[in-house]
Design a protein around this motif. Sequence first.
Motif, PDB file in Angstrom:
ATOM      1  N   PRO A  26      -6.232 -12.356   3.458  1.00 10.92           N
ATOM      2  CA  PRO A  26      -7.372 -12.382   4.236  1.00 10.92           C
ATOM      3  C   PRO A  26      -8.639 -12.792   2.770  1.00 10.92           C
ATOM      4  CG  PRO A  26      -7.221 -10.064   2.806  1.00 10.92           C
ATOM      5  CD  PRO A  26      -5.447 -10.616   3.114  1.00 10.92           C
ATOM      6  N   GLN A  28     -12.649 -13.839   1.120  1.00  9.96           N
ATOM      7  CA  GLN A  28     -13.063 -12.587   0.932  1.00  9.96           C
ATOM      8  C   GLN A  28     -14.188 -13.847   0.110  1.00  9.96           C
ATOM      9  OE1 GLN A  28     -11.595  -8.962  -1.235  1.00  9.96           O
ATOM     10  NE2 GLN A  28     -10.635  -8.116   0.490  1.00  9.96           N
ATOM     11  N   ASP A  30     -18.050 -12.563  -1.804  1.00  9.29           N
ATOM     12  CA  ASP A  30     -19.700 -12.164  -2.114  1.00  9.29           C
ATOM     13  C   ASP A  30     -20.736 -13.149  -1.933  1.00  9.29           C
ATOM     14  OD1 ASP A  30     -18.650 -10.182  -2.925  1.00  9.29           O
ATOM     15  OD2 ASP A  30     -18.624 -10.899  -5.356  1.00  9.29           O
TER      16      ASP A  30
END
Length: 105
Positions: A26, A28, A30
């Motif tokens: 997956p 990801q 920030d």
Amino acid sequence: MKVLRTIASLASSTALAGGLILAALPAQADTLVIPLGQQAGQAAVTLPQRGMTTTSVTQRHGEPSRRHGAVGDPPISRWDYADFSVYFEHGKVIHSVRQHRRQGN
């Protein structure tokens, strides 16, 4: 020759397998929020404009809280006020910047 083909085939298979593994993971990320230009309460303060003299800056904004002496060639000096700093070259404004204020968490 056969060894080179075997190595090339193995490298190709390894790269393909690595790509498939990475694609299955997956993604990801920030989010970094930078409040550029969101310095509340300072918008009313008009910064000194390029070309203004030290005298005109003093007349408009008063005495600075701190004066930094000239450095370099050409000589660049800085005056600090509560909300902004002014940079001078030969007694004329070359740049004005607002002071960054950290927002509490």
